[in-house]
Design a protein around this motif. Structure first.
Motif, PDB file in Angstrom:
ATOM      1  N   PHE A   1       3.072 -11.813  -7.284  1.00  0.00           N
ATOM      2  CA  PHE A   1       4.232 -11.893  -7.116  1.00  0.00           C
ATOM      3  C   PHE A   1       5.010 -10.829  -7.677  1.00  0.00           C
ATOM      4  O   PHE A   1       4.316 -10.011  -8.606  1.00  0.00           O
ATOM      5  CB  PHE A   1       5.152 -13.114  -7.587  1.00  0.00           C
ATOM      6  N   GLY A   2       6.222 -10.429  -7.308  1.00  0.00           N
ATOM      7  CA  GLY A   2       7.088  -8.980  -7.844  1.00  0.00           C
ATOM      8  C   GLY A   2       6.324  -7.731  -7.848  1.00  0.00           C
ATOM      9  O   GLY A   2       6.684  -6.837  -8.563  1.00  0.00           O
ATOM     10  N   LEU A   3       5.634  -7.395  -6.586  1.00  0.00           N
ATOM     11  CA  LEU A   3       4.999  -6.286  -6.692  1.00  0.00           C
ATOM     12  C   LEU A   3       5.667  -5.171  -5.757  1.00  0.00           C
ATOM     13  O   LEU A   3       5.297  -4.060  -5.763  1.00  0.00           O
ATOM     14  CB  LEU A   3       3.607  -6.371  -6.026  1.00  0.00           C
ATOM     15  N   GLU A   4       7.015  -5.606  -5.164  1.00  0.00           N
ATOM     16  CA  GLU A   4       7.683  -4.735  -4.663  1.00  0.00           C
ATOM     17  C   GLU A   4       8.693  -3.678  -5.856  1.00  0.00           C
ATOM     18  O   GLU A   4       9.032  -4.405  -6.519  1.00  0.00           O
ATOM     19  CB  GLU A   4       8.632  -5.326  -3.714  1.00  0.00           C
ATOM     20  N   CYS A   5       8.369  -2.474  -5.525  1.00  0.00           N
ATOM     21  CA  CYS A   5       9.363  -1.504  -6.297  1.00  0.00           C
ATOM     22  C   CYS A   5      10.665  -1.782  -6.270  1.00  0.00           C
ATOM     23  O   CYS A   5      11.054  -1.555  -5.184  1.00  0.00           O
ATOM     24  CB  CYS A   5       8.955  -0.175  -6.153  1.00  0.00           C
TER      25      CYS A   5
ATOM     26  N   CYS B   1      12.307   1.765  -4.917  1.00  0.00           N
ATOM     27  CA  CYS B   1      12.062   2.244  -3.412  1.00  0.00           C
ATOM     28  C   CYS B   1      11.627   1.046  -2.474  1.00  0.00           C
ATOM     29  O   CYS B   1      11.357   1.488  -1.272  1.00  0.00           O
ATOM     30  CB  CYS B   1      11.284   3.395  -3.600  1.00  0.00           C
ATOM     31  N   GLY B   2      11.191   0.113  -2.911  1.00  0.00           N
ATOM     32  CA  GLY B   2      10.495  -1.215  -1.985  1.00  0.00           C
ATOM     33  C   GLY B   2       9.191  -1.007  -1.699  1.00  0.00           C
ATOM     34  O   GLY B   2       8.709  -1.705  -0.935  1.00  0.00           O
TER      35      GLY B   2
ATOM     36  N   PHE C   1       1.345  -2.549 -13.138  1.00  0.00           N
ATOM     37  CA  PHE C   1       1.244  -2.124 -11.746  1.00  0.00           C
ATOM     38  C   PHE C   1       2.433  -0.991 -11.704  1.00  0.00           C
ATOM     39  O   PHE C   1       3.321  -1.130 -12.019  1.00  0.00           O
ATOM     40  CB  PHE C   1       1.753  -3.461 -10.908  1.00  0.00           C
ATOM     41  N   ALA C   2       1.789   0.061 -10.829  1.00  0.00           N
ATOM     42  CA  ALA C   2       2.937   1.025 -10.863  1.00  0.00           C
ATOM     43  C   ALA C   2       2.996   1.183  -9.116  1.00  0.00           C
ATOM     44  O   ALA C   2       2.267   1.109  -8.458  1.00  0.00           O
ATOM     45  CB  ALA C   2       2.153   2.485 -11.440  1.00  0.00           C
ATOM     46  N   CYS C   3       4.249   2.007  -8.756  1.00  0.00           N
ATOM     47  CA  CYS C   3       4.699   2.297  -7.571  1.00  0.00           C
ATOM     48  C   CYS C   3       3.688   3.209  -6.990  1.00  0.00           C
ATOM     49  O   CYS C   3       3.430   4.149  -7.349  1.00  0.00           O
ATOM     50  CB  CYS C   3       6.014   2.715  -7.695  1.00  0.00           C
ATOM     51  N   THR C   4       3.474   2.930  -5.679  1.00  0.00           N
ATOM     52  CA  THR C   4       2.524   3.730  -4.892  1.00  0.00           C
ATOM     53  C   THR C   4       3.008   5.124  -4.382  1.00  0.00           C
ATOM     54  O   THR C   4       2.677   5.879  -4.019  1.00  0.00           O
ATOM     55  CB  THR C   4       1.873   2.978  -3.823  1.00  0.00           C
ATOM     56  N   GLN C   5       4.479   4.971  -4.402  1.00  0.00           N
ATOM     57  CA  GLN C   5       5.295   6.186  -4.135  1.00  0.00           C
ATOM     58  C   GLN C   5       5.506   7.316  -5.036  1.00  0.00           C
ATOM     59  O   GLN C   5       5.528   8.238  -5.122  1.00  0.00           O
ATOM     60  CB  GLN C   5       6.521   5.977  -3.256  1.00  0.00           C
TER      61      GLN C   5
ATOM     62  N   PRO D   1      10.138   2.037 -11.860  1.00  0.00           N
ATOM     63  CA  PRO D   1       9.701   1.186 -13.017  1.00  0.00           C
ATOM     64  C   PRO D   1       8.256   0.550 -12.708  1.00  0.00           C
ATOM     65  O   PRO D   1       7.798   0.081 -11.574  1.00  0.00           O
ATOM     66  CB  PRO D   1      10.850   0.090 -12.735  1.00  0.00           C
ATOM     67  N   ILE D   2       7.391   0.107 -13.713  1.00  0.00           N
ATOM     68  CA  ILE D   2       6.155  -0.518 -13.642  1.00  0.00           C
ATOM     69  C   ILE D   2       6.338  -1.993 -13.685  1.00  0.00           C
ATOM     70  O   ILE D   2       7.669  -2.680 -14.121  1.00  0.00           O
ATOM     71  CB  ILE D   2       5.285  -0.220 -14.715  1.00  0.00           C
ATOM     72  N   LYS D   3       5.621  -2.709 -13.323  1.00  0.00           N
ATOM     73  CA  LYS D   3       5.306  -4.344 -13.517  1.00  0.00           C
ATOM     74  C   LYS D   3       4.350  -4.555 -14.478  1.00  0.00           C
ATOM     75  O   LYS D   3       3.210  -4.019 -14.276  1.00  0.00           O
ATOM     76  CB  LYS D   3       5.263  -5.074 -12.153  1.00  0.00           C
ATOM     77  N   LEU D   4       4.578  -5.652 -15.373  1.00  0.00           N
ATOM     78  CA  LEU D   4       3.545  -6.017 -16.085  1.00  0.00           C
ATOM     79  C   LEU D   4       3.171  -7.545 -16.013  1.00  0.00           C
ATOM     80  O   LEU D   4       4.298  -8.345 -15.433  1.00  0.00           O
ATOM     81  CB  LEU D   4       4.088  -6.241 -17.684  1.00  0.00           C
ATOM     82  N   HIS D   5       1.989  -7.758 -16.008  1.00  0.00           N
ATOM     83  CA  HIS D   5       1.735  -9.243 -15.822  1.00  0.00           C
ATOM     84  C   HIS D   5       0.353  -9.561 -16.762  1.00  0.00           C
ATOM     85  O   HIS D   5      -0.591  -8.898 -16.502  1.00  0.00           O
ATOM     86  CB  HIS D   5       1.309  -9.500 -14.103  1.00  0.00           C
TER      87      HIS D   5
END
Ligand SMILES: [Zn+2]
Ligand SMILES: [Zn+2]
Ligand SMILES: [Zn+2]
Length: 248
Positions: A182-186, A189-190, A233-237, A242-246
């Protein structure tokens, strides 16, 4: 299956005495002497295993070195133009972030050029910390593997695919154990955010993936969640989004 393959680098940390010019876990960082050391403002601190809220909420804390990676050792990392060094720092206290559903240490990434003439000679020590977020310095013996998704990220009918590495790594696929992804959309930038780095409590040999020797399971000394992994997790663009932590 090929379209699901993602390269990964197992870090295989081993206790050692890395210096500022080495890639490592938990060693000293190549930090510019004229750049302020990063601190956590304490606004999301929560009760930890040993630290009470009164000792941590709103208390600013110096971040600690978690990982340092040079492009010469890890050219597969998505270094932004002009950078050749990734530094990962943790706040060594518990945080509670309902918005992003993250409970654990906070993380800051610094992508920089290693062309630094005046290097900081000693980092500030955090005044309070959870013992499980302090590490012993380790050097890295990386190896390259290919990973395929597990569980809910697999396509229907995938069958019996190899496991993901159970140990600290770059890239590849995360192991979502407690929840679906979940929550992997940046939020900037989306675009999709993908696993950049996973730090594991335990290093497992995983003979199906590589034949490297793993001397000690709890080699680094940190513990995320209940003997889990801290996934970044980091944005592919743009990795500076912003990073996501899980933790899982
Ligand atoms: Zn903090
Ligand atoms: Zn983005
Ligand atoms: Zn290996």
């Amino acid at each position: 299956m090929g379209e699901w393959a993602r390269p990964a680098v197992r870090l295989h940390p081993v206790p050692g005495s890395p210096g500022v010019t080495d890639s490592h876990i938990g060693g000293p960082l190549l930090w510019p002497a004229d750049e302020p050391w990063p601190w956590c403002d304490g606004s999301k601190h929560d009760e930890g295993l040993t630290i009470l809220p009164a000792d941590s909420f709103g208390v600013p804390v110096a971040l600690v070195s978690a990982v340092q990676l040079y492009r010469r050792d890890f050219p597969e990392l998505p270094f932004p133009d002009g950078t050749d060094l990734l530094q990962v720092l943790l706040c060594p206290l518990e945080h509670s972030d309902e918005e992003s559903d993250h409970f654990g240490p906070c993380v800051q990434l610094f992508w920089r050029s290693s062309a630094i003439t005046d290097v900081l000679s000693g980092a500030p020590e955090p005044a309070v910390f959870e013992p499980q977020y302090r590490t012993r310095p380790c050097v890295l013996h990386p190896c390259r593997i290919v990973e395929y998704p597990m569980g809910d990220e697999q396509p229907v009918g995938a069958g019996d695919w190899p496991p993901v590495a159970n140990g600290s790594k770059l890239g590849g696929w995360a192991f979502w154990w407690q929840t679906s992804p979940f929550g992997l959309e940046c939020p900037s930038c989306g675009a999709d955010r993908r696993l950049l780095l996973a730090l594991y409590t335990h290093e497992e040999p995983e003979k199906e993936l590589c034949s490297c020797e793993v001397a000690e399971r709890a080699v680094v000394g940190w513990e995320f969640g209940r003997e889990g992994a801290l996934n970044v997790f980091a944005c592919t663009q743009d990795v500076q989004h912003p990073i996501k932590l899980h933790i899982d």
